[in-house]
Design an enzyme around this catalytic site. Structure first.
Site, PDB file in Angstrom:
ATOM      1  N   CYS A  77     -13.588  15.918  10.612  1.00 46.58           N
ATOM      2  CA  CYS A  77     -13.636  15.771   9.308  1.00 46.58           C
ATOM      3  C   CYS A  77     -12.502  14.827   8.904  1.00 46.58           C
ATOM      4  CB  CYS A  77     -13.231  17.008   8.732  1.00 46.58           C
ATOM      5  SG  CYS A  77     -14.482  18.489   8.707  1.00 46.58           S
ATOM      6  N   ARG A 106     -12.663  14.673   0.838  1.00 42.42           N
ATOM      7  CA  ARG A 106     -13.075  14.725   2.257  1.00 42.42           C
ATOM      8  C   ARG A 106     -14.346  14.564   2.682  1.00 42.42           C
ATOM      9  NH1 ARG A 106     -12.482  20.806   4.007  1.00 42.42           N
ATOM     10  NH2 ARG A 106     -12.897  19.920   6.288  1.00 42.42           N
ATOM     11  N   ASN A 145     -10.513  21.202  11.106  1.00 41.44           N
ATOM     12  CA  ASN A 145     -10.581  21.668  12.415  1.00 41.44           C
ATOM     13  C   ASN A 145      -9.399  21.202  13.322  1.00 41.44           C
ATOM     14  OD1 ASN A 145     -12.215  23.714  12.909  1.00 41.44           O
ATOM     15  ND2 ASN A 145     -13.510  22.656  14.326  1.00 41.44           N
TER      16      ASN A 145
HETATM   17  C1  LIG Z   1     -15.588  23.905  10.580  1.00 40.63           C
HETATM   18  C2  LIG Z   1     -14.737  23.453   9.486  1.00 40.63           C
HETATM   19  C3  LIG Z   1     -14.034  22.193   9.606  1.00 40.63           C
HETATM   20  C4  LIG Z   1     -14.777  21.023   9.933  1.00 40.63           C
HETATM   21  C5  LIG Z   1     -14.075  20.021  10.832  1.00 40.63           C
HETATM   22  O1  LIG Z   1     -13.053  19.881  10.958  1.00 40.63           O
HETATM   23  N1  LIG Z   1     -14.945  19.592  11.851  1.00 40.63           N
HETATM   24  C6  LIG Z   1     -14.528  18.872  12.821  1.00 40.63           C
HETATM   25  C7  LIG Z   1     -14.931  19.549  14.133  1.00 40.63           C
HETATM   26  S1  LIG Z   1     -13.960  18.989  15.399  1.00 40.63           S
HETATM   27  O2  LIG Z   1     -12.577  19.025  15.385  1.00 40.63           O
HETATM   28  O3  LIG Z   1     -14.263  17.609  15.707  1.00 40.63           O
HETATM   29  O4  LIG Z   1     -14.314  19.838  16.536  1.00 40.63           O
HETATM   30  C8  LIG Z   1     -13.960  24.512   8.643  1.00 40.63           C
HETATM   31  C9  LIG Z   1     -13.166  24.057   7.761  1.00 40.63           C
HETATM   32  C10 LIG Z   1     -13.151  25.306   6.606  1.00 40.63           C
HETATM   33  C11 LIG Z   1     -13.517  26.228   7.682  1.00 40.63           C
HETATM   34  C12 LIG Z   1     -13.954  27.694   6.846  1.00 40.63           C
HETATM   35  C13 LIG Z   1     -12.925  28.371   5.993  1.00 40.63           C
HETATM   36  O5  LIG Z   1     -11.602  28.267   6.562  1.00 40.63           O
HETATM   37  C14 LIG Z   1     -13.281  29.507   5.326  1.00 40.63           C
HETATM   38  C15 LIG Z   1     -13.578  30.793   6.307  1.00 40.63           C
HETATM   39  C16 LIG Z   1     -12.516  31.024   7.104  1.00 40.63           C
HETATM   40  C17 LIG Z   1     -12.989  32.348   7.910  1.00 40.63           C
HETATM   41  O6  LIG Z   1     -11.921  32.631   8.913  1.00 40.63           O
HETATM   42  C18 LIG Z   1     -14.262  31.439   8.922  1.00 40.63           C
HETATM   43  C19 LIG Z   1     -15.312  31.171   8.038  1.00 40.63           C
HETATM   44  C20 LIG Z   1     -14.823  30.070   7.055  1.00 40.63           C
HETATM   45  C21 LIG Z   1     -16.071  29.783   6.301  1.00 40.63           C
HETATM   46  C22 LIG Z   1     -14.403  28.757   7.828  1.00 40.63           C
HETATM   47  C23 LIG Z   1     -15.347  28.098   8.728  1.00 40.63           C
HETATM   48  C24 LIG Z   1     -15.155  26.736   9.400  1.00 40.63           C
HETATM   49  O7  LIG Z   1     -14.123  27.169  10.314  1.00 40.63           O
HETATM   50  C25 LIG Z   1     -14.580  25.838   8.288  1.00 40.63           C
HETATM   51  C26 LIG Z   1     -15.876  25.470   7.402  1.00 40.63           C
END
Ligand SMILES: C[C@H](CCC(=O)NCCS(=O)(=O)O)[C@H]1CC[C@H]2[C@@H]3[C@H](O)C[C@@H]4C[C@H](O)CC[C@]4(C)[C@H]3C[C@H](O)[C@]12C
Length: 334
Positions: free
Chosen positions: A2, A16, A79
Site C-alpha cells: 500500500c 492511499r 501493513n
Molecule cells: C491488509 C491491509 C493493509 C494493506 C497493505 O498494506 N498491503 C500491503 C501488504 S504487504 O505489506 O506488502 O505484505 C490492512 C489495512 C487496514 C487493515 C484492517 C483494519 O485495521 C481494520 C480491521 C482490524 C482487525 O484487527 C482486522 C481486520 C481489519 C479489517 C484490518 C484488515 C487488514 O489488516 C487491513 C485491511
C-alpha cells in the site's frame, strides 16, 4: 503493498492505495459525532469529531483502514509485517487496541500537534477485534495541512517520526525508508548534464533522463522513493479538479497491475482502491481496480450529529463514455 500520500494545493488532500489479494467488503463510511465508539479498555468515545474514510463494517462498528476527520486531520494504516509489535495492557496509560487507533486519534484531535499529546500517553495493545479479525500488523501516517508523522509500534516501544515527505509504504521501518532517499538525491526533473567524464561526449537522448535510476519495481522500498520523487516534484493548478486529478496521478505511479506481484499461494496483489480525500471539505474521492471513474462521497451531505454510521459500497465496474453513440449525444456504458 500500500502507499499513502499527502498533497497540498489550495486545499489539503490525503489518500492511499489499498493493495491486497482480497477485499474485506470495505465501504466509504461516515461516522457522525454521536456514534458511541466502544473501547475495550477505556470508556466509550461518546462525542467526537465526525470522520469519513474507508472501513469494514463489522455489524455497526466501523473498522477503519484510513479516514479524515472534520478538522482536516487524516490517518491511514498500512501493513508492517514482522515489525509491528503491540503491548499488553498497562496501568496508567491509555490502552487502545490497534483497531481502535484511528477513531481514538481522529475522534479527539484537530491536528497533529494535539495528536502528539495523546500519543505521549497511549499504549497500543494487542487485543483482537474478535476471532475472525485478529490483530493487524500495521504502522500509520497521520497528517494535517502543516505536517505529517509516522507512528510505529515496535519491539522497543512506540516510535513517532516526523515525516517531511508525507508518504508511507510498508516495510522496512520508516527511518530506513528515509535514509534510502540519500541514494537518489541526484535525481531531478531536469535534463541531466554530463558529469560522468569530461573526456566523453555524453548527452541526453530522451526527455525524462534526469530521473533515470528512479526505482520502477513494486517493492515497498522502491514505491516509497518513487512516490516521494513524484510528489515532491509535482505541480498542479489550484482548482479542485486539477488537484484531485494530480493526486490520482501521483498514486498512479504505484498502481499494482494484476499478474505483476505474485504471492506464495499463486494469488496476485492488485490495487483494490485508490483514494484522495479533500481534508478541508470532507469529500472522499476514490477509484477501484475496475472503475477508473472518480466517485465521491461528501461528508457534509450526511447528518453529522446523528449516532449511526452511514456507509456506501464501493462503486465497481468501468463507466465508459461512448462518445459517438449517436449524432449529437454521448452515452455512458458500463
Ligand atoms: C491488509 C491491509 C493493509 C494493506 C497493505 O498494506 N498491503 C500491503 C501488504 S504487504 O505489506 O506488502 O505484505 C490492512 C489495512 C487496514 C487493515 C484492517 C483494519 O485495521 C481494520 C480491521 C482490524 C482487525 O484487527 C482486522 C481486520 C481489519 C479489517 C484490518 C484488515 C487488514 O489488516 C487491513 C485491511
Amino acid at each position: 503493498m500500500c502507499t499513502a500520500a499527502t498533497y497540498r494545493s489550495q486545499d489539503f488532500y490525503f489518500g492511499r492505495t489499498f493493495d491486497y489479494e482480497f477485499n474485506y467488503g470495505e465501504e466509504v463510511t461516515v461516522t457522525p459525532r454521536n456514534y458511541p465508539f466502544p473501547l475495550r479498555h477505556q470508556n466509550a468515545l461518546t462525542e467526537h469529531y465526525a470522520m469519513i474514510g474507508i472501513a469494514h463494517m463489522a455489524g455497526d462498528y466501523p473498522l477503519y483502514y484510513d479516514a479524515v476527520n472534520e478538522k482536516g486531520l487524516g490517518m491511514a494504516g498500512l501493513n508492517f509485517p514482522g515489525n509491528a509489535v503491540y503491548s499488553k495492557v498497562q496501568t496508567g496509560k491509555d490502552n487502545i487496541a490497534q483497531f481502535e487507533f484511528i477513531p481514538w486519534i481522529l475522534g479527539q484531535c484537530a491536528n497533529v500537534q494535539e495528536a502528539r499529546v495523546l500519543l505521549s500517553h497511549i499504549n497500543l495493545v494487542d487485543t483482537p477485534f474478535n476471532e475472525k479479525y485478529p490483530v493487524s500488523p500495521l504502522h500509520w501516517i497521520l497528517a494535517d495541512k502543516e505536517e505529517a508523522i509516522t507512528i510505529e509500534s515496535v519491539q522497543e516501544g512506540l516510535k513517532i517520526y516526523d515525516n517531511p515527505v508525507g508518504v508511507l509504504t510498508n516495510n522496512p521501518p520508516f527511518p530506513i525508508q528515509m535514509f534510502r532517499l540519500n541514494d537518489y538525491m541526484s535525481l531531478s526533473s531536469e535534463s541531466p548534464t554530463n558529469r560522468f567524464s569530461a573526456d566523453l561526449k555524453l548527452k541526453p537522448y530522451s526527455r525524462g533522463m534526469g530521473a533515470m535510476g528512479l526505482p520502477g519495481d513494486l517493492s515497498s522500498a522502491s514505491r516509497f522513493v518513487r512516490v516521494a520523487f513524484t510528489k515532491m516534484n509535482s505541480l498542479s493548478g489550484l482548482s479542485e479538479s486539477e488537484s484531485v486529478s494530480q493526486f490520482f496521478h501521483i498514486l498512479g505511479n504505484v498502481d499494482q497491475t494484476r499478474g505483476c506481484c505474485q504471492l506464495d499461494k499463486g494469488e496476485y496483489e492488485i490495487t483494490i482502491y485508490t483514494s484522495c480525500c479533500n481534508a478541508d471539505r470532507g469529500i472522499y474521492y476514490y477509484t477501484t481496480y475496475e472503475n477508473h471513474q472518480i466517485t465521491a462521497v461528501d461528508m457534509y451531505r450526511e447528518n453529522l450529529d446523528s449516532d449511526r454510521p452511514v456507509h456506501y459500497p464501493l462503486v465497481q465496474g468501468e463507466h465508459i463514455l461512448l462518445q459517438n453513440a449517436a449524432a449529437g449525444s454521448a452515452e455512458e456504458n458500463q
